[in-house]
Design a protein around this motif. Structure first.
Motif, short mmCIF file in Angstrom:
data_model
loop_
_atom_site.label_atom_id
_atom_site.label_comp_id
_atom_site.label_asym_id
_atom_site.label_seq_id
_atom_site.Cartn_x
_atom_site.Cartn_y
_atom_site.Cartn_z
N GLY A 96 27.43 -12.09 -24.78
CA GLY A 96 27.36 -10.78 -25.49
C GLY A 96 28.32 -9.89 -25.26
N GLU A 97 27.82 -8.67 -25.09
CA GLU A 97 28.97 -7.48 -24.69
C GLU A 97 29.52 -7.60 -23.10
OE1 GLU A 97 30.52 -5.94 -27.14
OE2 GLU A 97 29.09 -7.10 -28.49
N ARG A 98 28.74 -8.29 -22.23
CA ARG A 98 28.95 -8.34 -20.72
C ARG A 98 30.50 -8.89 -20.63
NH1 ARG A 98 23.48 -10.68 -18.48
NH2 ARG A 98 24.23 -12.56 -19.89
N TRP A 99 31.54 -8.47 -20.95
CA TRP A 99 32.83 -9.09 -20.62
C TRP A 99 32.95 -8.80 -19.11
CZ3 TRP A 99 34.98 -12.22 -23.62
CH2 TRP A 99 34.44 -12.51 -24.81
N ASP A 100 32.46 -7.49 -18.67
CA ASP A 100 32.71 -7.36 -17.17
C ASP A 100 31.28 -7.73 -16.11
OD1 ASP A 100 30.75 -5.78 -18.11
OD2 ASP A 100 31.35 -3.81 -17.23
N LEU A 101 31.03 -8.83 -16.74
CA LEU A 101 29.86 -9.45 -15.72
C LEU A 101 30.38 -9.89 -14.40
CD1 LEU A 101 26.82 -10.25 -15.73
CD2 LEU A 101 27.65 -12.41 -16.85
N ARG A 102 31.22 -10.45 -14.30
CA ARG A 102 31.77 -10.70 -12.90
C ARG A 102 31.74 -9.68 -12.11
NH1 ARG A 102 35.99 -13.00 -14.15
NH2 ARG A 102 35.21 -15.13 -14.64
N GLU A 103 32.49 -8.38 -12.72
CA GLU A 103 32.84 -7.27 -11.78
C GLU A 103 31.45 -6.54 -11.60
OE1 GLU A 103 34.50 -8.01 -14.38
OE2 GLU A 103 36.33 -8.65 -13.46
N CYS A 104 30.37 -6.52 -12.65
CA CYS A 104 29.14 -5.90 -12.46
C CYS A 104 28.35 -6.59 -11.32
CB CYS A 104 28.34 -5.77 -13.52
SG CYS A 104 29.14 -4.83 -14.95
N LEU A 105 28.58 -7.71 -11.41
CA LEU A 105 27.83 -8.71 -10.26
C LEU A 105 28.18 -8.26 -8.85
CD1 LEU A 105 25.57 -10.55 -9.21
CD2 LEU A 105 27.32 -12.59 -9.49
N ALA A 106 29.53 -8.22 -8.46
CA ALA A 106 30.30 -7.72 -7.33
C ALA A 106 29.73 -6.55 -7.02
CB ALA A 106 31.77 -8.02 -7.66
#
Length: 542
Positions: free
Chosen positions: A114-124
């Motif tokens: 989707g639009e969650r290109w920063d998913l890795r950073e958001c999880l961290a």
């Protein structure tokens, strides 16, 4: 989120596989206002939460949802090879992101991400904010403690982009610091929120409380404090109705007795007059028949009136029966020594850091609230004090009988009935007296014979207290390890009442400041970064 989130129940009923009906024809609407769902254990709260979230179909009726719902179950059980990212529900999105970045994207990866290109950073970021900076997306979930599992699952709930969160006991296994952090995260959540909980601090942070009972769902405005006040007022009003119904019953019973006596006197006069009257036999028969008919009608009317009065009393009594205060039979206080237990230069097992070592004396009558973050050694200390664990060094001395109630209430044998277990540890007291004491705790005939493992959480706590205090050698030192963790609000209130009546030495570990306040502690023993610290209890500074 561009629309108002909602969950709506229309005529929802549900029966268990054994045919028992949990609830019938529920009608309710949950919107953007954060809501707490409460009710006694076993009433069906978790089942209703799953139905609302769509993970369980109701037996009948339907549920309308504004959009995706994220459900957090009460028990978090990771799969054998599951990672932190998998437990948080973002593994598929991270895998898609990795393939896209590597230039080997698969069909459907764009939809997964989707639009969650920063998913890795958001999880961290959310792991760090949850006190989990020591783990990452690839950490095996099986390495995490119960509290850490809950925090990872909650992180996934906030990352999932759902319209509505349905959380079942999310503060279980969390210490005070992380409970406060959870409350703050939920305050910032922009979507719909329904929380099944017995945590009074968490419930107080919500907009409204909905109670599930045998009669269905009832909404109370405000948080737990408002709910508790309203319930207390309702109980007082119900008790007043019961008292007035009993008084009215007595008054009307006396009036019915007077009516019967007047009727009997009239009949006696009629028989006397008939015996002395010069009437034809046929007229005497008619007069006698009329008298007997009148007497019969009066008896029927009086019986109906008495049954109506009795029913009013029964209904009024039923309204207060479930809220009767639990009464702990206080065993005769043994004088005993002034010092009931002592730890001399003790090294606690399984611990590292400042709380590994402790010196402590417990005095007769002390009531100690044991507090501190998870992993600091509170449970280990209680197990050493109880004799279940041996210290690695130093000396542990117990001068009085001791009982230890852990979260699993292992003091009780789950395969034996409560009365059977109590009789085994108290041969001197007759069965009738033991039954009376158990009845005062709210344990009636239906709870005494079945295996203790079949009882509700609240019933098992009461049974464990009975086994600790009603034996031939009652405990003068009571050690409790989060006994309130899985209890509903009613059972927690009953436990608080029992413990307030206990006059021995008490050490209780809990993350619930309301529970600790209710025990009227004399001291606070805190496990902190600098070690163990014993200070006088100050409720305002809890």
């Amino acid at each position: 989120m561009t629309h108002a989130p909602f969950l709506t129940l229309h005529g929802v009923s549900h029966s268990l596989p054994d045919g028992r009906l949990l609830f019938r024809d529920l009608e309710a609407h949950f919107d953007h206002r954060p809501t707490g769902l409460v009710g006694r254990n076993g009433i069906g709260k978790s089942v209703l939460a799953r139905i609302l979230a769509g993970t369980l179909m109701p037996t009948s009726g339907r549920v309308l949802r504004s959009g995706p719902v994220h459900y957090l179950p009460q028990q978090i059980r990771p799969q054998p090879l599951q990672t932190v990212a998998g437990l948080a529900g973002v593994q598929a999105g991270l895998d898609a992101l990795a393939r896209i970045e590597a230039g080997c994207a698969q069909p459907g990866d764009d939809e997964l991400l989707g639009e969650r290109w920063d998913l890795r950073e958001c999880l961290a970021r959310i792991l760090d904010a949850s006190g989990l900076s020591h783990v990452d997306a690839d950490t095996p979930a099986t390495r995490l403690s119960g509290g850490e599992l809950t925090r990872v699952a909650l992180a996934g709930a906030f990352l999932g982009g759902a319209d509505f969160l349905v959380l079942d006991e999310p503060s279980n296994h969390l210490d005070r610091q992380h409970r406060d952090a959870l409350i703050e995260q939920l305050r910032r959540w922009p979507g719909g929120l329904l929380v099944v909980s017995h945590d009074r601090s968490l419930l107080d942070s919500l907009h409204t409380i909905v109670e599930l009972s045998e009669t269905g769902l009832r909404r109370y405005g405000g948080g737990h404090a408002f709910y508790a006040r309203t319930r207390a007022q309702e109980h007082a009003a119900a008790q007043d109705r019961l008292d007035r119904s009993k008084a009215q019953n007595r008054r009307q019973a006396r009036e019915l007795d007077r009516q019967r006596e007047r009727a009997e006197r009239r009949q006696a006069r009629g028989r006397h007059d008939a015996a002395n009257a010069n009437l034809a036999p046929i007229l005497l028969g008619l007069r006698k028949g009329r008298s007997e008919t009148t007497s019969g009608k009066l008896r029927v009317q009086q019986q109906a009136a008495r049954e109506s009065l009795a029913q009013q009393v029964r209904e009024a009594a039923a309204a207060v029966a479930s809220q009767r205060e639990t009464v702990l039979f206080a065993p005769p206080a043994a004088r005993g020594p002034d010092r009931v237990a002592a730890l001399t230069d003790v090294t606690l097992p399984h611990l590292a850091g400042a709380t590994r070592n402790i010196a402590l004396s417990l005095l007769r009558g002390q009531r100690i609230a044991l507090v501190g973050a998870n992993g600091r050694g509170k449970s280990t200390l209680l197990q050493v004090l109880s004799g279940r664990l041996a210290p690695l060094g130093g000396r542990c001395e117990l001068a009085v009988a001791t009982a230890y109630l852990d979260q699993h209430l292992s003091l009780l044998d789950p395969d034996r009935g409560v009365l059977d277990q109590l009789r085994a540890i108290n041969r001197r007291t007759g069965e009738g007296e033991l039954r009376s004491r158990l009845a005062l705790l709210g344990l009636g005939p239906a709870q005494l014979r079945p295996p203790a493992g079949q009882l509700s959480g609240g019933e098992r706590v009461r049974a464990a207290m009975a086994c600790a205090l009603y034996g031939e050698n009652p405990a003068q030192l009571l050690l409790l390890d989060e006994p309130d963790n899985h209890l509903d609000l009613e059972a927690t209130a009953a436990l608080e009442t029992m413990l307030r009546q206990y006059d021995g030495t008490l050490v209780a570990a809990s993350h619930d400041p309301h529970f600790l306040d209710a025990l009227a502690p004399t001291h606070r023993l805190e496990a902190g970064a600098a070690g163990w610290r014993l200070t006088p209890w100050q409720a305002a500074a809890r």
